[in-house]
Design a protein around this motif. Structure first.
Motif, PDB file in Angstrom:
ATOM      1  N   GLN A 216      12.350 108.001  16.304  1.00 50.23           N
ATOM      2  CA  GLN A 216      11.249 107.057  16.523  1.00 50.23           C
ATOM      3  C   GLN A 216      11.693 105.632  16.216  1.00 50.23           C
ATOM      4  N   ASP A 217      12.472 105.473  15.169  1.00 53.93           N
ATOM      5  CA  ASP A 217      13.011 104.157  14.803  1.00 53.93           C
ATOM      6  C   ASP A 217      14.493 104.341  14.519  1.00 53.93           C
ATOM      7  N   TRP A 218      15.305 104.165  15.562  1.00 53.82           N
ATOM      8  CA  TRP A 218      16.734 104.442  15.437  1.00 53.82           C
ATOM      9  C   TRP A 218      17.391 103.567  14.380  1.00 53.82           C
ATOM     10  N   ALA A 220      16.041 102.146  11.631  1.00 51.27           N
ATOM     11  CA  ALA A 220      15.645 102.498  10.271  1.00 51.27           C
ATOM     12  C   ALA A 220      16.285 103.798   9.814  1.00 51.27           C
ATOM     13  N   SER A 221      16.297 104.799  10.685  1.00 52.96           N
ATOM     14  CA  SER A 221      16.901 106.083  10.306  1.00 52.96           C
ATOM     15  C   SER A 221      18.423 105.996  10.300  1.00 52.96           C
ATOM     16  N   ASP A 222      18.982 105.223  11.231  1.00 56.02           N
ATOM     17  CA  ASP A 222      20.429 104.956  11.314  1.00 56.02           C
ATOM     18  C   ASP A 222      21.257 106.245  11.307  1.00 56.02           C
ATOM     19  N   GLY A 251      18.981  97.929  20.731  1.00 58.18           N
ATOM     20  CA  GLY A 251      17.608  97.458  20.671  1.00 58.18           C
ATOM     21  C   GLY A 251      17.172  96.637  21.869  1.00 58.18           C
TER      22      GLY A 251
END
Length: 267
Positions: A216-218, A220-222, A251
């Protein structure tokens, strides 16, 4: 002077041509190697690339799947479009060009992803991937005083412990299984190839070029992996100035799940 080469799995060159044009305007590499172009040769978008100053274009594509392309400001001589595993997928293209004071044989590869199940007995896609890597053992880093070799592309394997976000959790996940990583490293070292992306980066430092669409949030999760690679023959190492992974491209609007990797060399 500097010679700049970039490699990028674009995940459909026609869909993402605006991103390719943006990248070329901003970074102006001498050569850009694309993978997963998903485009038959007769529909390849030559015009915007030539308008951007890239007159020399070599392609090896097919409808809807796979495909590689090498575009250049410098003249190219097409050497080979190799067939692997007796399957007519468009996964390889080699050209010759002049760079760093040498005649360079440049290989552009798109290695099969291998599906989800890391068992060649029940997963034909994984069996194909292992066979492909095995056949790549014939691709050597030839060089002499006047010639050199470079190999780039989406090799779909993150070979080292810190080429993935969690070595322990990904040991049984396709792209980081021991049979894949050992096979790729045996091919690289046996062929005399130098891993330029790790030349000045400590092995304990995390290094990624791909982030899944599933997150969902690439950022942030990294949870990334280093699936894209730049290798060379030993006589190119002294010319290496810098490797840049363009993380910000993940992004961009409607991005590929891979980002460009840029190599700069003294020319």
């Amino acid at each position: 002077m500097t010679f700049t080469l970039a490699t990028w799995n674009i995940n459909s060159v026609r869909l993402r041509m605006p991103l390719v044009e943006r990248f070329l305007r901003s970074y102006q590499p001498d050569v850009l190697c694309l993978q997963e172009t998903k485009c038959p040769d007769d529909l390849f978008p030559f015009e915007p690339l030539r308008a951007a100053g890239y007159e020399h274009i070599a392609i090896h594509g097919q409808k809807g799947y796979h495909g590689v392309a090498t575009i250049s400001r410098r003249p190219l001589e097409i050497v080979e479009k190799r067939r692997f595993c007796e399957i007519d997928d468009t996964r390889h293209l080699s050209v010759k060009l002049n760079a760093a004071g040498k005649t360079v044989l440049l290989h552009n590869f798109y290695v099969p992803a291998g599906g989800d199940e890391p068992d060649p007995e029940i997963n034909p896609k994984f069996k194909h991937k292992l066979g492909f890597i095995d056949e790549m053992n014939g691709v050597r880093a030839g060089f002499d005083g006047e010639s050199a070799s470079i190999l780039v592309g989406d090799l779909n394997i993150a070979p080292l412990e810190h080429d993935v976000w969690s070595h322990k959790q990904l040991l049984n996940v396709v792209s980081h299984t021991p049979i894949e990583t050992a096979g790729l490293e045996a091919m690289r070292t046996g062929g005399g190839w130098a891993d330029l992306m790790r030349h000045d980066v400590p092995y304990e430092q995390k290094l990624y070029t791909w982030w899944s669409y599933r997150a969902q949030d690439w950022a942030a999760s990294d949870r990334g992996r280093r699936l894209d690679h730049i290798w060379s023959s030993p006589n190119m190492i002294g010319n290496l100035a810098e490797i840049e992974i363009l993380r910000e491209a993940r992004g961009w609007d409607r991005p590929s799940d891979h980002v460009p990797v840029i190599m700069r060399m003294t020319d």
